[in-house]
Structures are given as C-alpha cells and as structure tokens.
Design an enzyme around this catalytic site. Sequence first.
Site, PDB file in Angstrom:
ATOM      1  N   SER A  31       0.824  -1.216   0.000  1.00 29.32           N
ATOM      2  CA  SER A  31       0.000   0.000   0.000  1.00 29.32           C
ATOM      3  C   SER A  31       0.855   1.262   0.000  1.00 29.32           C
ATOM      4  O   SER A  31       0.495   2.255  -0.660  1.00 29.32           O
ATOM      5  CB  SER A  31      -0.958  -0.014   1.199  1.00 29.32           C
ATOM      6  OG  SER A  31      -0.229  -0.136   2.400  1.00 29.32           O
ATOM      7  N   ALA A  84       7.910  -1.557   4.268  1.00 27.10           N
ATOM      8  CA  ALA A  84       8.370  -2.680   5.091  1.00 27.10           C
ATOM      9  C   ALA A  84       7.266  -3.024   6.086  1.00 27.10           C
ATOM     10  O   ALA A  84       6.386  -2.202   6.359  1.00 27.10           O
ATOM     11  CB  ALA A  84       9.648  -2.309   5.835  1.00 27.10           C
ATOM     12  N   LYS A  95      10.134  -7.942   5.481  1.00 29.45           N
ATOM     13  CA  LYS A  95       9.281  -7.623   4.350  1.00 29.45           C
ATOM     14  C   LYS A  95       8.593  -8.905   3.866  1.00 29.45           C
ATOM     15  O   LYS A  95       8.939  -9.985   4.285  1.00 29.45           O
ATOM     16  CB  LYS A  95      10.113  -7.010   3.211  1.00 29.45           C
ATOM     17  CG  LYS A  95      10.651  -5.616   3.574  1.00 29.45           C
ATOM     18  CD  LYS A  95      11.368  -4.915   2.432  1.00 29.45           C
ATOM     19  CE  LYS A  95      10.701  -5.020   1.119  1.00 29.45           C
ATOM     20  NZ  LYS A  95       9.300  -4.559   1.097  1.00 29.45           N
ATOM     21  N   GLY A  96       7.618  -8.701   2.979  1.00 28.28           N
ATOM     22  CA  GLY A  96       6.958  -9.876   2.415  1.00 28.28           C
ATOM     23  C   GLY A  96       5.535 -10.064   2.867  1.00 28.28           C
ATOM     24  O   GLY A  96       4.905 -11.072   2.536  1.00 28.28           O
ATOM     25  N   GLY A  98       3.144  -8.683   1.685  1.00 26.14           N
ATOM     26  CA  GLY A  98       2.370  -8.776   0.433  1.00 26.14           C
ATOM     27  C   GLY A  98       2.804  -9.952  -0.423  1.00 26.14           C
ATOM     28  O   GLY A  98       2.282 -10.147  -1.525  1.00 26.14           O
ATOM     29  N   GLU A 104      11.324  -8.391  -4.575  1.00 28.46           N
ATOM     30  CA  GLU A 104      11.759  -7.181  -3.862  1.00 28.46           C
ATOM     31  C   GLU A 104      13.244  -7.272  -3.533  1.00 28.46           C
ATOM     32  O   GLU A 104      14.006  -6.312  -3.711  1.00 28.46           O
ATOM     33  CB  GLU A 104      10.949  -7.008  -2.576  1.00 28.46           C
ATOM     34  CG  GLU A 104       9.494  -6.636  -2.845  1.00 28.46           C
ATOM     35  CD  GLU A 104       8.616  -6.621  -1.614  1.00 28.46           C
ATOM     36  OE1 GLU A 104       7.547  -6.036  -1.677  1.00 28.46           O
ATOM     37  OE2 GLU A 104       8.994  -7.211  -0.575  1.00 28.46           O
ATOM     38  N   LYS A 122       5.597   1.045  11.925  1.00 29.58           N
ATOM     39  CA  LYS A 122       6.493  -0.031  11.459  1.00 29.58           C
ATOM     40  C   LYS A 122       7.840  -0.043  12.194  1.00 29.58           C
ATOM     41  O   LYS A 122       8.599  -1.010  12.061  1.00 29.58           O
ATOM     42  CB  LYS A 122       6.743   0.116   9.955  1.00 29.58           C
ATOM     43  CG  LYS A 122       5.489   0.185   9.088  1.00 29.58           C
ATOM     44  CD  LYS A 122       4.759  -1.126   9.054  1.00 29.58           C
ATOM     45  CE  LYS A 122       3.554  -1.129   8.134  1.00 29.58           C
ATOM     46  NZ  LYS A 122       3.824  -1.042   6.732  1.00 29.58           N
TER      47      LYS A 122
HETATM   48  C1  5RP Z   1       5.261  -6.656   0.236  1.00 30.94           C
HETATM   49  C2  5RP Z   1       6.068  -5.919   1.239  1.00 30.94           C
HETATM   50  C3  5RP Z   1       5.574  -4.590   1.672  1.00 30.94           C
HETATM   51  O1  5RP Z   1       6.598  -3.659   1.518  1.00 30.94           O
HETATM   52  C4  5RP Z   1       5.178  -4.661   3.100  1.00 30.94           C
HETATM   53  O2  5RP Z   1       4.245  -5.694   3.266  1.00 30.94           O
HETATM   54  C5  5RP Z   1       4.566  -3.330   3.579  1.00 30.94           C
HETATM   55  O3  5RP Z   1       3.344  -3.133   2.951  1.00 30.94           O
HETATM   56  P1  5RP Z   1       2.421  -1.893   3.277  1.00 30.94           P
HETATM   57  O4  5RP Z   1       3.096  -0.697   2.677  1.00 30.94           O
HETATM   58  O5  5RP Z   1       1.116  -2.221   2.598  1.00 30.94           O
HETATM   59  O6  5RP Z   1       2.273  -1.775   4.764  1.00 30.94           O
HETATM   60  O7  5RP Z   1       7.090  -6.354   1.700  1.00 30.94           O
HETATM   61  O8  5RP Z   1       5.780  -7.929  -0.013  1.00 30.94           O
END
Ligand code: 5RP
Length: 220
Positions: A31, A84, A95-96, A98, A104, A122
């Site tokens: 996001s 992150a 990370k990860g 998503g 990445e 975060k």
């Molecule tokens: C996706 C990631 C994103 O950077 C992580 O999940 C943060 O996402 P968001 O900005 O929605 O909080 O690593 O694989």
Amino acid sequence: MTNQDELKRAVARAAIDYVPIDSIVGVGTGSTANFFIDELARIKHKIRGAVASSEASAKRLMGHGIEVLPLNDAGDLQVYVDGADEITSHLHMIKGGGGALTREKIVASASRKFVCVCDASKLVDVLGKFPLPVEVIPMARSSVARQLAALGGQPKLREGFTTDNGNIILDVHGLSIMNPVELESTLDHIAGVVTNGLFARRGADVLLLGTTEGVKTMTV
Ligand code: 5RP
C-alpha cells in the site's frame, strides 16, 4: 483516507526527492509503494521508466502510463523505493507481508540506494512480532516447516496464496530476532527456501518515517 494512509502518502511524496532525473526507478510492492507509484506518475515525464517488484506494481505503473522494464534490460538501478512490515533503527527489515519478497530482494540488490517508506507503526526495537514470511518451493513445504520449527518458530502456511514465482509462503510466528543478519543467512541455507523476508545483510540506506510531527529521515 485514514490517518495512517495520510502518513504513507506523505512519505511516498518525500521519496520523490530521491528519484534522479532520467533514471529507471526500482519500485516495491504494497500500500505504501502504491502511494509512491501514484506520486511517481506526476513526474513520469522526468524518468525513463521503472522496474517492478511484483505483477501488481507493474500493473499499477502501466496504468499510469509509466514504462515497466525487465530488470535484465535495465542494468543497475540508482534507487529502489519500497515499504516494510517492520524496521529497526539499524534499518534492518521484515518484508513480504504482500508476498513479493523474492522480487523485492532481487530489485533491491540491483539498486545503489534503498529508500524505505513507512508509517511510524512499522518502527520496532526488535524484529519478529510481525510473522516472518519465507517463500518456499511447494514440494519442500513440510521439510522446511520442520526446520523452521527447530529454529524456534511456528510456521503457518499462507492459505490460498501463490507468489508471482509460483511458490508458497510460510509465515513464521513467535520469533524474537536478535541477530537478523545471521538468521537471514541461516534461513537462506535451508533447501527449498527461495527467499526469506529478512532484509538485514542488505538493509535500507534511508528510512522516511511518517509521523504525526512530519516525515523523519533516518540513516545508519
Ligand atoms: C510486500 C512488502 C511490503 O513492503 C510490506 O508488506 C509493507 O506493505 P504496506 O506498505 O502495505 O504496509 O514487503 O511484499
């Protein structure tokens, strides 16, 4: 838009200052990265294009009319911008969330500067409250899960999810990661693990942290 979204948008906007004119930009996933893509669209005439870390980001970039190049054609990148799930003051990350961790990590490793964009929630003292994502070749699921459990974690299969690379994700709960550099290497050596979500050997170079007092810039 929620307050957290406002903070994400503010850091995404601040990250534009790190994008060199006429460059190919490495773009993350999630996001916060989506807010960055929307900001990048405003200066699209000043960049050559982007390398995306996921199919979802590629689609959003192309939707804005930004050219998406394969990493193999782009060469080394000057900057990579991504969010992150957790980050420390040493700029080590999990990370990860998503599921895009492998691409990445690849795009980040091909980039001279990693600019991490996060809202204040975060920033943590110790990584591990957020379950650590591990991308695994499907046939190795049980074997990898047993080895992750032996390291003290509780791996859970991310149900109904397949990565852009056709693999599964095990989210490892219950870790308190005191030495992220060492654990990142240990996990990478388990047969069947494609990538783990620790970004510590190559952490971020700059953190743009969205707080209610404004965007804070942190470096190591
Ligand atoms: C996706 C990631 C994103 O950077 C992580 O999940 C943060 O996402 P968001 O900005 O929605 O909080 O690593 O694989």
